[in-house]
Scaffold this motif. Structure first.
Motif, mmCIF file in Angstrom:
data_model
loop_
_atom_site.group_PDB
_atom_site.id
_atom_site.type_symbol
_atom_site.label_atom_id
_atom_site.label_comp_id
_atom_site.label_asym_id
_atom_site.label_seq_id
_atom_site.Cartn_x
_atom_site.Cartn_y
_atom_site.Cartn_z
ATOM 1 N N THR A 98 0.820 -1.216 0.000
ATOM 2 C CA THR A 98 0.000 0.000 0.000
ATOM 3 C C THR A 98 0.855 1.269 0.000
ATOM 4 O O THR A 98 0.318 2.375 -0.081
ATOM 5 C CB THR A 98 -0.935 0.023 1.219
ATOM 6 O OG1 THR A 98 -0.146 0.027 2.430
ATOM 7 C CG2 THR A 98 -1.848 -1.190 1.253
ATOM 8 N N ALA A 99 2.183 1.115 0.067
ATOM 9 C CA ALA A 99 3.082 2.271 0.142
ATOM 10 C C ALA A 99 2.902 3.260 -1.004
ATOM 11 O O ALA A 99 2.899 4.476 -0.773
ATOM 12 C CB ALA A 99 4.532 1.799 0.227
ATOM 13 N N PRO A 100 2.762 2.823 -2.280
ATOM 14 C CA PRO A 100 2.612 3.806 -3.354
ATOM 15 C C PRO A 100 1.414 4.734 -3.183
ATOM 16 O O PRO A 100 1.473 5.909 -3.568
ATOM 17 C CB PRO A 100 2.461 2.932 -4.613
ATOM 18 C CG PRO A 100 3.190 1.678 -4.275
ATOM 19 C CD PRO A 100 2.913 1.460 -2.812
ATOM 20 N N PHE A 101 0.325 4.221 -2.609
ATOM 21 C CA PHE A 101 -0.849 5.072 -2.393
ATOM 22 C C PHE A 101 -0.542 6.135 -1.336
ATOM 23 O O PHE A 101 -0.929 7.302 -1.476
ATOM 24 C CB PHE A 101 -2.039 4.219 -1.955
ATOM 25 C CG PHE A 101 -2.398 3.133 -2.925
ATOM 26 C CD1 PHE A 101 -2.948 3.446 -4.166
ATOM 27 C CD2 PHE A 101 -2.182 1.807 -2.624
ATOM 28 C CE1 PHE A 101 -3.281 2.456 -5.074
ATOM 29 C CE2 PHE A 101 -2.505 0.808 -3.517
ATOM 30 C CZ PHE A 101 -3.054 1.120 -4.751
ATOM 31 N N ILE A 102 0.139 5.731 -0.280
ATOM 32 C CA ILE A 102 0.495 6.692 0.763
ATOM 33 C C ILE A 102 1.517 7.696 0.233
ATOM 34 O O ILE A 102 1.444 8.888 0.532
ATOM 35 C CB ILE A 102 1.027 5.958 2.005
ATOM 36 C CG1 ILE A 102 -0.040 5.007 2.555
ATOM 37 C CG2 ILE A 102 1.461 6.954 3.091
ATOM 38 C CD1 ILE A 102 0.398 4.181 3.741
ATOM 39 N N MET A 103 2.470 7.210 -0.587
ATOM 40 C CA MET A 103 3.426 8.125 -1.207
ATOM 41 C C MET A 103 2.706 9.146 -2.076
ATOM 42 O O MET A 103 3.069 10.326 -2.108
ATOM 43 C CB MET A 103 4.431 7.340 -2.052
ATOM 44 C CG MET A 103 5.424 6.510 -1.281
ATOM 45 S SD MET A 103 6.610 5.722 -2.416
ATOM 46 C CE MET A 103 7.228 4.403 -1.385
ATOM 47 N N GLY A 104 1.689 8.683 -2.796
ATOM 48 C CA GLY A 104 0.929 9.594 -3.645
ATOM 49 C C GLY A 104 0.234 10.672 -2.832
ATOM 50 O O GLY A 104 0.254 11.856 -3.205
ATOM 51 N N ALA A 105 -0.362 10.265 -1.703
ATOM 52 C CA ALA A 105 -1.033 11.247 -0.849
ATOM 53 C C ALA A 105 -0.032 12.231 -0.244
ATOM 54 O O ALA A 105 -0.282 13.442 -0.193
ATOM 55 C CB ALA A 105 -1.802 10.528 0.256
ATOM 56 N N LEU A 106 1.117 11.715 0.183
ATOM 57 C CA LEU A 106 2.132 12.588 0.773
ATOM 58 C C LEU A 106 2.748 13.521 -0.270
ATOM 59 O O LEU A 106 3.182 14.630 0.068
ATOM 60 C CB LEU A 106 3.227 11.739 1.422
ATOM 61 C CG LEU A 106 2.831 10.985 2.690
ATOM 62 C CD1 LEU A 106 3.944 10.038 3.123
ATOM 63 C CD2 LEU A 106 2.505 11.948 3.819
ATOM 64 N N PHE A 157 3.388 4.129 6.471
ATOM 65 C CA PHE A 157 3.348 5.597 6.433
ATOM 66 C C PHE A 157 4.750 6.168 6.662
ATOM 67 O O PHE A 157 5.188 7.077 5.940
ATOM 68 C CB PHE A 157 2.389 6.121 7.499
ATOM 69 C CG PHE A 157 2.386 7.631 7.593
ATOM 70 C CD1 PHE A 157 1.607 8.385 6.729
ATOM 71 C CD2 PHE A 157 3.168 8.286 8.536
ATOM 72 C CE1 PHE A 157 1.612 9.780 6.797
ATOM 73 C CE2 PHE A 157 3.180 9.671 8.621
ATOM 74 C CZ PHE A 157 2.400 10.415 7.746
ATOM 75 N N THR A 158 5.466 5.649 7.659
ATOM 76 C CA THR A 158 6.813 6.152 7.961
ATOM 77 C C THR A 158 7.763 5.901 6.801
ATOM 78 O O THR A 158 8.546 6.777 6.406
ATOM 79 C CB THR A 158 7.357 5.482 9.232
ATOM 80 O OG1 THR A 158 6.419 5.625 10.289
ATOM 81 C CG2 THR A 158 8.668 6.104 9.647
ATOM 82 N N PHE A 159 7.696 4.696 6.231
ATOM 83 C CA PHE A 159 8.538 4.348 5.089
ATOM 84 C C PHE A 159 8.235 5.254 3.896
ATOM 85 O O PHE A 159 9.147 5.745 3.223
ATOM 86 C CB PHE A 159 8.312 2.887 4.729
ATOM 87 C CG PHE A 159 9.004 2.438 3.478
ATOM 88 C CD1 PHE A 159 10.361 2.162 3.483
ATOM 89 C CD2 PHE A 159 8.302 2.283 2.295
ATOM 90 C CE1 PHE A 159 11.006 1.749 2.332
ATOM 91 C CE2 PHE A 159 8.940 1.869 1.135
ATOM 92 C CZ PHE A 159 10.285 1.604 1.154
ATOM 93 N N SER A 160 6.957 5.493 3.636
ATOM 94 C CA SER A 160 6.558 6.338 2.511
ATOM 95 C C SER A 160 7.002 7.771 2.717
ATOM 96 O O SER A 160 7.478 8.430 1.776
ATOM 97 C CB SER A 160 5.033 6.284 2.335
ATOM 98 O OG SER A 160 4.594 4.964 2.108
ATOM 99 N N LEU A 161 6.872 8.270 3.940
ATOM 100 C CA LEU A 161 7.299 9.635 4.235
ATOM 101 C C LEU A 161 8.798 9.791 4.002
ATOM 102 O O LEU A 161 9.247 10.787 3.420
ATOM 103 C CB LEU A 161 6.946 9.990 5.680
ATOM 104 C CG LEU A 161 7.379 11.379 6.163
ATOM 105 C CD1 LEU A 161 6.690 12.463 5.347
ATOM 106 C CD2 LEU A 161 7.076 11.551 7.653
ATOM 107 N N SER A 162 9.575 8.815 4.426
ATOM 108 C CA SER A 162 11.019 8.855 4.216
ATOM 109 C C SER A 162 11.350 8.925 2.731
ATOM 110 O O SER A 162 12.196 9.723 2.297
ATOM 111 C CB SER A 162 11.673 7.621 4.845
ATOM 112 O OG SER A 162 13.055 7.584 4.567
ATOM 113 N N ASN A 163 10.679 8.100 1.913
ATOM 114 C CA ASN A 163 10.957 8.076 0.477
ATOM 115 C C ASN A 163 10.593 9.383 -0.201
ATOM 116 O O ASN A 163 11.325 9.883 -1.060
ATOM 117 C CB ASN A 163 10.200 6.923 -0.180
ATOM 118 C CG ASN A 163 10.772 5.569 0.182
ATOM 119 O OD1 ASN A 163 11.908 5.464 0.628
ATOM 120 N ND2 ASN A 163 9.987 4.529 0.015
#
Length: 308
Positions: A98-106, A157-163
């Motif tokens: 689900t990381a790409p979706f969270i990355m998209g939102a961030l 969420f934390t991983f996506s924020l870092s990226n």
């Protein structure tokens, strides 16, 4: 290391890491396993730098990049290690998807870019529906499964924020090994604090599968895997990086069934397929449509030129 090889390494590491984390936590307490992993990884990385670089390659000017990258280790890794106590390694990998979706939102807030086209919104809805199917099924099977799911949502969420934060920074001059070591050093105090608060006991080292899993995670996942991932993140398009979670869950589930005796029921299969379908709609289909439109335009221009 070229981008294709680095990309394959990232896929292999992401597929095997959830199972290795689960195996390491069967003998060692989760925070002890995580701390031992990164202590060993830091020691190995320092030796590599001393041997091949003639000394430390960490630079004060890059400390912000180290700090941002460290979010992918702490608090990300403690959340993953704790989650494996409640859910299967296969489900851990699916939650990572689900990381790409969270990355998209961030990206909307951090990069000032809105990636959510109508087609991508459809992919997001399909993936969320799959997540609901998995969640409802896990709650029915295990009353404590919600803990693992919430922990993995926090981890993702934390991983996506870092990226996303790393993508905003210029890391082109930072060597992947340097960035890996810097991230681990910045994350170690938090990991050791968590170990002290949760357990604090130094475990007796034994030559068993858990210890070999820690060694694998330290050498392959934490050094080779991080170096490959930072290299891929720096050299390949963000959309291509986002495809990694589409590939790894099936591999991770298969490994969990073969080597850890994990069960994959129909609801987990359905929910996982829905999440991966949503991710394919989100990441793959827009790119295919874009290339098709470009080929049509090129063909049209060539046809016009021939008529002239």
């Amino acid at each position: 290391m070229g981008p294709p090889l680095a990309y394959l390494i990232v896929i292999a590491v992401w597929a095997t890491t959830p199972l290795a984390i689960k195996l390491s936590s069967e003998y060692y307490a989760p925070m002890a396993a995580a701390s031992l992993r990164f202590l060993l990884a830091c020691a190995i990385a320092c030796c590599l730098i001393a041997l091949f670089r003639g000394g430390s390659s960490l630079k004060r000017t890059h400390w912000k990049a180290y700090l941002v990258a460290s979010l992918g280790i702490f608090p990300n890794m403690p959340l993953v290690y704790m989650a494996t106590g409640y859910i299967s390694s296969g489900l851990v990998s699916v939650m990572m998807a689900t990381a790409p979706f969270i990355m998209g939102a961030l990206s909307i807030f951090v990069l000032r870019q809105n990636p959510f086209t109508p087609l991508r919104m459809l992919g997001l809805v399909v993936a969320l529906a799959g997540l609901l199917v998995i969640t409802a099924n896990q709650f029915a099977l295990d009353a404590d499964a919600w803990r693992g799911i919430l922990l993995m949502l926090g981890s993702t969420f934390t991983f996506s924020l870092s990226n996303v934060l790393l993508k905003r920074m210029d890391t082109s001059t930072i060597d992947p090994l340097e960035q890996s070591l810097g991230a681990m050093i910045f994350a170690l105090p938090g990991l050791l604090l968590c170990w002290q608060v949760s357990d604090g006991n130094v475990p007796q080292i034994a030559l068993n599968s858990a210890t070999w899993a820690v060694v694998y995670l330290a050498v392959v996942a934490s050094i080779v895997g991080f170096m490959a991932f930072y290299y891929v993140l720096r050299t390949l398009p963000f959309e291509l990086v986002g495809l990694v979670p589409l590939i790894t869950p099936a591999l991770a589930m298969t490994l969990g069934v073969l080597y850890a005796g994990e069960m994959v029921d129909d609801a987990l299969k359905l929910g996982s397929l829905m999440i991966l379908l949503g991710l394919a709609i989100y990441e793959v289909v827009p790119g295919l449509l874009k290339r098709r439109r470009m080929s049509v335009v090129v063909s049209g221009c060539a046809g016009t030129a021939q008529h002239q």
